[in-house]
Scaffold this active site. Structure first.
Site, PDB file in Angstrom:
ATOM      1  N   HIS A  84       9.814  -4.337 -42.152  1.00  0.00           N
ATOM      2  CA  HIS A  84      11.274  -4.675 -43.014  1.00  0.00           C
ATOM      3  C   HIS A  84      12.365  -5.004 -41.790  1.00  0.00           C
ATOM      4  O   HIS A  84      13.027  -4.460 -41.397  1.00  0.00           O
ATOM      5  CB  HIS A  84      11.646  -3.078 -43.505  1.00  0.00           C
ATOM      6  CG  HIS A  84      12.751  -3.260 -44.479  1.00  0.00           C
ATOM      7  ND1 HIS A  84      12.973  -2.304 -45.644  1.00  0.00           N
ATOM      8  CD2 HIS A  84      13.812  -4.095 -44.585  1.00  0.00           C
ATOM      9  CE1 HIS A  84      14.065  -2.665 -46.137  1.00  0.00           C
ATOM     10  NE2 HIS A  84      14.511  -3.602 -45.465  1.00  0.00           N
ATOM     11  N   GLU A 114       9.228  -6.316 -46.331  1.00  0.00           N
ATOM     12  CA  GLU A 114      10.304  -5.989 -47.163  1.00  0.00           C
ATOM     13  C   GLU A 114      11.503  -6.347 -46.751  1.00  0.00           C
ATOM     14  O   GLU A 114      11.721  -6.675 -45.565  1.00  0.00           O
ATOM     15  CB  GLU A 114      10.222  -4.344 -47.062  1.00  0.00           C
ATOM     16  CG  GLU A 114       8.998  -3.617 -47.509  1.00  0.00           C
ATOM     17  CD  GLU A 114       9.155  -2.027 -47.389  1.00  0.00           C
ATOM     18  OE1 GLU A 114       8.356  -1.163 -48.065  1.00  0.00           O
ATOM     19  OE2 GLU A 114      10.326  -1.775 -46.487  1.00  0.00           O
ATOM     20  N   HIS A 118       8.867   5.997 -48.896  1.00  0.00           N
ATOM     21  CA  HIS A 118      10.228   6.474 -48.200  1.00  0.00           C
ATOM     22  C   HIS A 118      10.220   8.140 -48.176  1.00  0.00           C
ATOM     23  O   HIS A 118      10.278   8.912 -49.226  1.00  0.00           O
ATOM     24  CB  HIS A 118      11.457   6.058 -48.990  1.00  0.00           C
ATOM     25  CG  HIS A 118      12.817   5.927 -48.034  1.00  0.00           C
ATOM     26  ND1 HIS A 118      13.306   7.281 -47.652  1.00  0.00           N
ATOM     27  CD2 HIS A 118      13.260   5.068 -47.552  1.00  0.00           C
ATOM     28  CE1 HIS A 118      14.382   6.926 -46.562  1.00  0.00           C
ATOM     29  NE2 HIS A 118      14.262   5.627 -46.702  1.00  0.00           N
TER      30      HIS A 118
END
Length: 237
Positions: free
Chosen positions: A43, A70, A190
């Site tokens: 990410h 991401e 997450h």
């Protein structure tokens, strides 16, 4: 089967804190796959405080499982993803100064933007996923964007599960069930951890992939990366 994608951002954070190239991000990604990980997630953010854009390019030839990138689809991010062509791009509505992802897309408010962005990626053969809160209307909105998958934002579940509140799984179950009925693939991520992953997996229909980084890397400090990856794979079966 639910695939385990290892998010290696925290390896880059540790590297960047000292300078140099240790721990080596590419080597860790290769080892994670050798230990059984079925995907690698990164990410990159505009300030490159952990994963750098160059890391994304360096990993391209070394990730032979699934490569998931991401991020917020700003111009620089989109150009990078279109050049690398990973297996999957996960769109996350990060604020520039966000410490970590803290909200999903409003798929209704941002429908037109998401439609245009997703079309660009899919025209280039890249599977798309969008980060969403466990809200039924947002799942319905996601369907209208043309995305292949959604990624359920699981912080609320993980937080409540830590207090023993297993009812926190209910909105995730309902959203996954709706997504399945709409023909959307379901990912999640997450704050998932060794403590809460099995219950989540057992209660989410059609869960295709989980992306786990912070917890997995933290657990590996005590238990070792190979052992931890194997533990996740066992809990996901």
């Amino acid at each position: 089967m639910t695939k385990l994608s290892v998010n290696i951002n925290k390896i880059a954070t540790l590297r960047n804190s000292r300078g140099g190239n240790e721990p080596n991000v590419v080597r860790f990604a290769k080892d994670a796959q050798r230990f059984g990980a079925e995907g690698i997630t990164i990410h990159p953010r505009p300030d490159e405080r952990h994963i750098r854009y160059q890391d994304a390019y360096d990993l391209k030839s070394e990730v032979y499982t699934e490569y998931n990138i991401e991020g917020n689809p700003i111009a620089k991010f989109m150009d990078m993803v279109l050049e690398i062509k990973p297996t999957q791009v996960t769109l996350v509505p990060d604020a520039v100064d966000a410490i970590t992802s803290n909200a999903g897309w409003d798929t209704i408010k941002h429908r037109d933007f998401l439609v245009e962005t997703i079309k660009e990626f899919k025209n280039n053969g890249i599977r798309t996923s969008i980060f969403v809160d466990p809200v039924l209307k947002q799942i319905e909105g996601a369907k209208e964007t043309g995305t292949d998958r959604i990624e359920l934002y699981t912080e609320a579940y993980a937080h409540q599960y830590g207090f023993g509140n297993k009812d926190a799984i209910q909105p995730y179950f309902e959203c996954a069930e709706l997504a399945n009925n709409l023909g959307l693939g379901v990912n999640a991520g997450h704050d998932l951890s060794l403590d809460n992953i099995r219950f989540f997996k057992e209660n989410i229909p059609g869960l295709l992939e989980v992306s786990i980084g912070h917890a997995l890397i933290s657990e590996s400090l005590y238990l070792g990366a190979e052992n931890v990856i194997q533990m996740y794979l066992h809990k996901l079966k």
